[in-house]
Design an enzyme around this catalytic site. Structure first.
Site, PDB file in Angstrom:
ATOM      1  N   LYS A  48      10.035  -8.943   8.360  1.00  0.00           N
ATOM      2  CA  LYS A  48      10.281  -7.509   8.190  1.00  0.00           C
ATOM      3  C   LYS A  48      10.738  -6.923   9.529  1.00  0.00           C
ATOM      4  CE  LYS A  48       7.314  -3.964   6.238  1.00  0.00           C
ATOM      5  NZ  LYS A  48       5.966  -3.764   5.705  1.00  0.00           N
ATOM      6  N   SER A  84       4.747   6.085   6.801  1.00  0.00           N
ATOM      7  CA  SER A  84       5.654   5.623   7.857  1.00  0.00           C
ATOM      8  C   SER A  84       7.087   5.584   7.338  1.00  0.00           C
ATOM      9  CB  SER A  84       5.239   4.230   8.340  1.00  0.00           C
ATOM     10  OG  SER A  84       3.966   4.282   8.932  1.00  0.00           O
ATOM     11  N   ARG A  92      -4.379   6.902   0.080  1.00  0.00           N
ATOM     12  CA  ARG A  92      -3.762   8.202  -0.168  1.00  0.00           C
ATOM     13  C   ARG A  92      -3.731   8.558  -1.642  1.00  0.00           C
ATOM     14  NH1 ARG A  92       1.347   6.449   3.194  1.00  0.00           N
ATOM     15  NH2 ARG A  92       0.574   4.578   2.180  1.00  0.00           N
ATOM     16  N   HIS A 104      -2.448   7.885  10.180  1.00  0.00           N
ATOM     17  CA  HIS A 104      -3.173   6.753  10.766  1.00  0.00           C
ATOM     18  C   HIS A 104      -4.165   7.242  11.830  1.00  0.00           C
ATOM     19  CE1 HIS A 104       0.736   4.459   9.695  1.00  0.00           C
ATOM     20  NE2 HIS A 104      -0.191   4.059   8.842  1.00  0.00           N
TER      21      HIS A 104
HETATM   22  P1  ADP Z   1       0.856  -1.773   5.765  1.00  0.00           P
HETATM   23  O1  ADP Z   1       2.256  -2.221   5.985  1.00  0.00           O
HETATM   24  O2  ADP Z   1      -0.164  -2.823   6.105  1.00  0.00           O
HETATM   25  O3  ADP Z   1       0.582  -1.097   4.446  1.00  0.00           O
HETATM   26  P2  ADP Z   1       0.870   0.813   7.103  1.00  0.00           P
HETATM   27  O4  ADP Z   1       1.145   0.942   8.560  1.00  0.00           O
HETATM   28  O5  ADP Z   1       1.885   1.360   6.172  1.00  0.00           O
HETATM   29  O6  ADP Z   1       0.605  -0.731   6.914  1.00  0.00           O
HETATM   30  O7  ADP Z   1      -0.538   1.456   6.733  1.00  0.00           O
HETATM   31  C1  ADP Z   1      -1.739   0.994   7.267  1.00  0.00           C
HETATM   32  C2  ADP Z   1      -2.906   1.618   6.507  1.00  0.00           C
HETATM   33  O8  ADP Z   1      -2.896   3.032   6.706  1.00  0.00           O
HETATM   34  C3  ADP Z   1      -2.867   1.406   4.997  1.00  0.00           C
HETATM   35  O9  ADP Z   1      -4.190   1.229   4.518  1.00  0.00           O
HETATM   36  C4  ADP Z   1      -2.298   2.708   4.479  1.00  0.00           C
HETATM   37  O10 ADP Z   1      -2.721   2.974   3.138  1.00  0.00           O
HETATM   38  C5  ADP Z   1      -2.923   3.686   5.452  1.00  0.00           C
HETATM   39  N1  ADP Z   1      -2.172   4.934   5.580  1.00  0.00           N
HETATM   40  C6  ADP Z   1      -0.851   5.093   5.783  1.00  0.00           C
HETATM   41  N2  ADP Z   1      -0.508   6.394   5.840  1.00  0.00           N
HETATM   42  C7  ADP Z   1      -1.665   7.088   5.651  1.00  0.00           C
HETATM   43  C8  ADP Z   1      -1.989   8.492   5.569  1.00  0.00           C
HETATM   44  N3  ADP Z   1      -1.055   9.440   5.680  1.00  0.00           N
HETATM   45  N4  ADP Z   1      -3.283   8.833   5.351  1.00  0.00           N
HETATM   46  C9  ADP Z   1      -4.227   7.866   5.216  1.00  0.00           C
HETATM   47  N5  ADP Z   1      -3.991   6.538   5.278  1.00  0.00           N
HETATM   48  C10 ADP Z   1      -2.721   6.162   5.486  1.00  0.00           C
END
Ligand code: ADP
Length: 154
Positions: A43, A130, A92, A19
């Site tokens: 959640k 995450s 990703r 992120h």
């Molecule tokens: P959500 O629950 O809305 O999917 P996340 O916190 O999991 O939220 O992710 C937020 C954004 O960051 C999403 O667009 C996700 O694809 C992106 N993201 C998560 N991990 C990575 C990573 N390692 N590299 C690039 N983008 C990422």
């Protein structure tokens, strides 16, 4: 000229180096970038949202364009409330693409004035999610290795 305002929405449970990389690459493109923690009552989180938001604010303390905020409800409503024209999301892999393209299409229906922009992951963090970090945390693994500057504590 109108300010270019973007929202990077997510659960950020927790906010990872993946992120952080997306935020650092998005910052030069906009006048303001809101790192927006979406509250989802259905959640349950593992990482405390207030502590996470404080950590992320410290990570970007030297970046006046970066703002950290929590929101509830639809992302496009939140964008309208703060005057944002862009949603930034990270991609990703093909699974992300599938999910993200559906989300972007729905948001386009709901709010044609808001553009969703995607930034491809840095290959260094393509494997990072995450949920993996949460698993590491639960099993006492070195989860901090995947958080910005070992900053984000629980
Ligand atoms: P959500 O629950 O809305 O999917 P996340 O916190 O999991 O939220 O992710 C937020 C954004 O960051 C999403 O667009 C996700 O694809 C992106 N993201 C998560 N991990 C990575 C990573 N390692 N590299 C690039 N983008 C990422």
């Amino acid at each position: 000229m109108t300010k270019k305002i973007a929202v990077f929405p997510g659960s950020f449970d927790p906010f990872t180096k993946g992120h952080e990389d997306i935020v650092r690459r998005a910052l030069p493109l906009f006048d303001e970038l809101y790192i927006a923690f979406g509250r989802n009552v259905a959640k349950e989180r593992l990482f405390d949202v207030t502590a996470q938001m404080q950590s992320v604010a410290r990570v970007f303390a030297d970046e006046p364009k970066a703002k950290v905020i929590e929101y509830q409800g639809l992302t496009c409503d939140f964008c309208h409330n703060i005057g944002a024209q862009y949603i930034v999301r990270g991609l990703r892999n093909a699974l992300d693409f599938q999910y993200e393209s559906e989300m972007a299409a729905i948001n386009k229906d709901l709010a044609p004035d808001i553009e969703t922009l995607f930034i491809l992951t840095n290959p260094r963090w393509a494997h990072l999610s995450s949920s993996t970090v949460r698993e590491l945390y639960k099993h006492c693994g070195p989860y901090q290795n995947f958080l910005p500057s070992n900053e984000c504590e629980k």
